[in-house]
Design a protein around this motif. Structure first.
Motif, short mmCIF file in Angstrom:
data_model
loop_
_atom_site.label_atom_id
_atom_site.label_comp_id
_atom_site.label_asym_id
_atom_site.label_seq_id
_atom_site.Cartn_x
_atom_site.Cartn_y
_atom_site.Cartn_z
N ARG A 1 23.31 14.04 -1.13
CA ARG A 1 21.91 14.44 -0.79
C ARG A 1 21.12 13.03 -1.12
NH1 ARG A 1 17.22 17.98 -3.26
NH2 ARG A 1 16.24 18.91 -1.33
N LEU A 2 20.78 12.65 -0.10
CA LEU A 2 19.71 11.57 -0.40
C LEU A 2 18.21 11.88 -0.09
CD1 LEU A 2 21.32 8.85 2.26
CD2 LEU A 2 22.00 9.40 -0.27
N SER A 3 17.46 11.20 -0.98
CA SER A 3 15.93 11.62 -1.08
C SER A 3 15.18 10.43 -0.89
CB SER A 3 15.61 12.13 -2.61
OG SER A 3 16.20 13.34 -2.61
N CYS A 4 13.94 10.32 -0.15
CA CYS A 4 13.27 9.25 -0.12
C CYS A 4 11.68 9.67 -0.44
CB CYS A 4 13.21 8.53 1.28
SG CYS A 4 12.32 7.31 1.87
N ALA A 5 11.27 9.08 -1.42
CA ALA A 5 9.89 9.71 -1.88
C ALA A 5 8.80 8.47 -1.37
CB ALA A 5 9.60 9.90 -3.28
N ALA A 6 7.66 8.77 -0.76
CA ALA A 6 6.62 7.85 -0.36
C ALA A 6 5.58 7.68 -1.37
CB ALA A 6 6.05 8.01 0.90
N SER A 7 4.96 6.89 -1.76
CA SER A 7 3.76 6.71 -2.59
C SER A 7 2.93 5.73 -2.33
CB SER A 7 4.48 6.53 -4.22
OG SER A 7 4.81 5.33 -4.32
N GLY A 8 1.74 5.79 -2.86
CA GLY A 8 0.53 4.75 -2.41
C GLY A 8 -0.46 5.38 -1.99
N THR A 9 -1.19 4.53 -1.25
CA THR A 9 -2.75 5.06 -0.60
C THR A 9 -2.53 5.22 0.86
OG1 THR A 9 -3.89 4.16 -2.48
CG2 THR A 9 -5.11 4.79 -0.50
N PHE A 10 -2.79 6.36 1.42
CA PHE A 10 -2.43 6.47 2.65
C PHE A 10 -3.11 7.90 3.20
CE2 PHE A 10 1.06 9.68 2.35
CZ PHE A 10 1.89 8.80 1.30
N PHE A 11 -3.52 8.05 4.39
CA PHE A 11 -3.84 9.30 4.92
C PHE A 11 -2.71 10.33 5.30
CE2 PHE A 11 -7.13 12.07 6.90
CZ PHE A 11 -6.64 12.57 8.20
N SER A 12 -1.97 9.91 6.14
CA SER A 12 -0.83 10.96 6.56
C SER A 12 0.40 10.09 6.89
CB SER A 12 -1.22 11.79 7.50
OG SER A 12 -1.48 10.91 8.70
N GLN B 1 0.64 -1.19 -0.01
CA GLN B 1 0.10 0.05 0.09
C GLN B 1 1.11 1.25 0.14
OE1 GLN B 1 -2.16 -1.26 3.36
NE2 GLN B 1 -4.01 -0.75 2.42
N VAL B 2 2.08 1.31 0.84
CA VAL B 2 2.96 2.45 0.99
C VAL B 2 4.23 1.76 0.04
CG1 VAL B 2 3.98 4.20 2.12
CG2 VAL B 2 1.68 3.34 2.70
N GLN B 3 4.85 2.57 -0.59
CA GLN B 3 6.22 2.28 -1.16
C GLN B 3 7.12 3.46 -0.96
OE1 GLN B 3 3.48 2.33 -3.68
NE2 GLN B 3 2.97 0.12 -2.84
N LEU B 4 8.25 3.26 -0.46
CA LEU B 4 9.55 4.19 -0.35
C LEU B 4 10.65 3.97 -1.36
CD1 LEU B 4 9.36 4.34 3.86
CD2 LEU B 4 8.35 5.81 2.36
N VAL B 5 11.00 4.91 -1.90
CA VAL B 5 12.22 4.75 -2.66
C VAL B 5 13.08 5.66 -2.38
CG1 VAL B 5 12.82 4.81 -5.25
CG2 VAL B 5 10.43 3.91 -4.66
N GLU B 6 14.17 5.24 -2.23
CA GLU B 6 15.65 6.07 -1.90
C GLU B 6 16.19 6.42 -3.14
OE1 GLU B 6 15.28 3.30 1.78
OE2 GLU B 6 15.23 2.90 -0.33
N SER B 7 16.82 7.64 -3.12
CA SER B 7 17.81 7.62 -4.34
C SER B 7 19.03 8.75 -3.76
CB SER B 7 17.13 8.36 -5.50
OG SER B 7 16.36 9.81 -5.00
N GLY B 8 19.99 8.71 -4.57
CA GLY B 8 21.05 10.04 -4.16
C GLY B 8 22.23 9.38 -3.64
N GLY B 9 22.13 8.01 -3.49
CA GLY B 9 23.48 7.36 -2.94
C GLY B 9 24.71 7.34 -4.04
N GLY B 10 25.97 6.96 -3.52
CA GLY B 10 27.00 6.79 -4.47
C GLY B 10 28.31 6.71 -3.76
N LEU B 11 29.37 6.92 -4.60
CA LEU B 11 30.53 7.20 -4.07
C LEU B 11 31.04 8.42 -4.26
CD1 LEU B 11 33.47 5.71 -3.56
CD2 LEU B 11 33.76 5.63 -6.03
N VAL B 12 31.82 8.72 -2.90
CA VAL B 12 32.19 9.98 -2.88
C VAL B 12 33.43 9.98 -1.95
CG1 VAL B 12 31.04 10.45 -0.66
CG2 VAL B 12 31.60 12.75 -2.03
N GLN B 13 34.39 11.11 -2.23
CA GLN B 13 35.54 11.22 -1.35
C GLN B 13 35.34 11.86 0.12
OE1 GLN B 13 38.38 13.30 -3.74
NE2 GLN B 13 38.97 11.45 -4.55
N ALA B 14 36.26 11.34 1.19
CA ALA B 14 36.15 11.97 2.28
C ALA B 14 36.21 13.47 2.13
CB ALA B 14 37.41 11.34 3.14
N GLY B 15 35.08 14.15 3.20
CA GLY B 15 34.97 15.28 3.13
C GLY B 15 33.92 15.99 2.33
N GLY B 16 33.49 15.23 1.28
CA GLY B 16 32.45 15.32 0.22
C GLY B 16 31.06 15.44 0.72
N SER B 17 30.20 15.83 -0.13
CA SER B 17 28.67 15.72 0.43
C SER B 17 28.07 14.92 -0.70
CB SER B 17 28.21 17.27 0.31
OG SER B 17 28.87 18.06 1.11
#
Length: 122
Positions: A19-30, A1-17
Motif C-alpha cells: 500500500r502506497l501513500s502520498c501526502a500533500a502539504s503546504g499552502t493551497f486552496f484545493s 509551496q506544495v510538497q508531496l511525500v510518498e511512502s510504503g514502497g519496498g520489496l515484495v514477492q510476486a503475488g504479494g501486496s
C-alpha cells in the motif's frame, strides 16, 4: 509551496501486496486530480491510476483489477493499494497532484513527489 511525500514502497514477492501513500502539504486552496505514475529502468513514466476530487477513478489496463486508488480529502492523501503484484510492476512510483493554490486564482499547478521504489521478486 506544495510538497508531496510518498511512502510504503519496498520489496515484495510476486503475488504479494503493498500500500502506497502520498501526502500533500503546504499552502493551497484545493487539490483537483491526484495520480499515481511509475517508471521502470529504461522505460518512460506511465500513468497507473487517477482519482478526481469527487472520487472518480481510472486505471491503466495493466493494473485493472489488481490496484485500487483512493484518497482522503481531509488528509490531502492519496493511496494505491496494490495486490497480486508481478515482477513487471517493479518501478519507482510517483504521485502527482493538480492543485489550485488560491481561491482568487483558478489556474491549476502540477506537483510531483520524489518517488518510492517498489520491487517485486519472482
Amino acid at each position: 509551496q506544495v510538497q508531496l511525500v510518498e511512502s510504503g514502497g519496498g520489496l515484495v514477492q510476486a503475488g504479494g501486496s503493498l500500500r502506497l501513500s502520498c501526502a500533500a502539504s503546504g499552502t493551497f486552496f484545493s487539490i483537483n486530480v491526484m495520480d499515481w505514475y511509475r517508471q521502470a529502468p529504461g522505460n518512460q513514466r506511465e500513468l497507473v491510476a487517477t482519482i478526481t476530487s469527487g472520487g472518480s477513478t481510472n486505471y491503466a489496463d495493466s493494473v485493472k483489477g489488481r490496484f485500487t486508488i483512493s484518497r482522503d480529502n481531509a488528509k490531502n492523501t492519496v493511496y494505491l493499494e496494490m495486490s497480486s503484484l508481478k515482477p513487471e510492476d517493479t518501478a519507482v512510483y510517483y504521485c502527482k497532484a493538480v492543485v489550485r493554490l488560491s481561491m482568487q486564482k483558478t489556474y491549476l499547478y502540477q506537483y510531483w513527489g520524489e518517488g518510492t521504489q517498489v520491487t517485486v521478486s519472482s
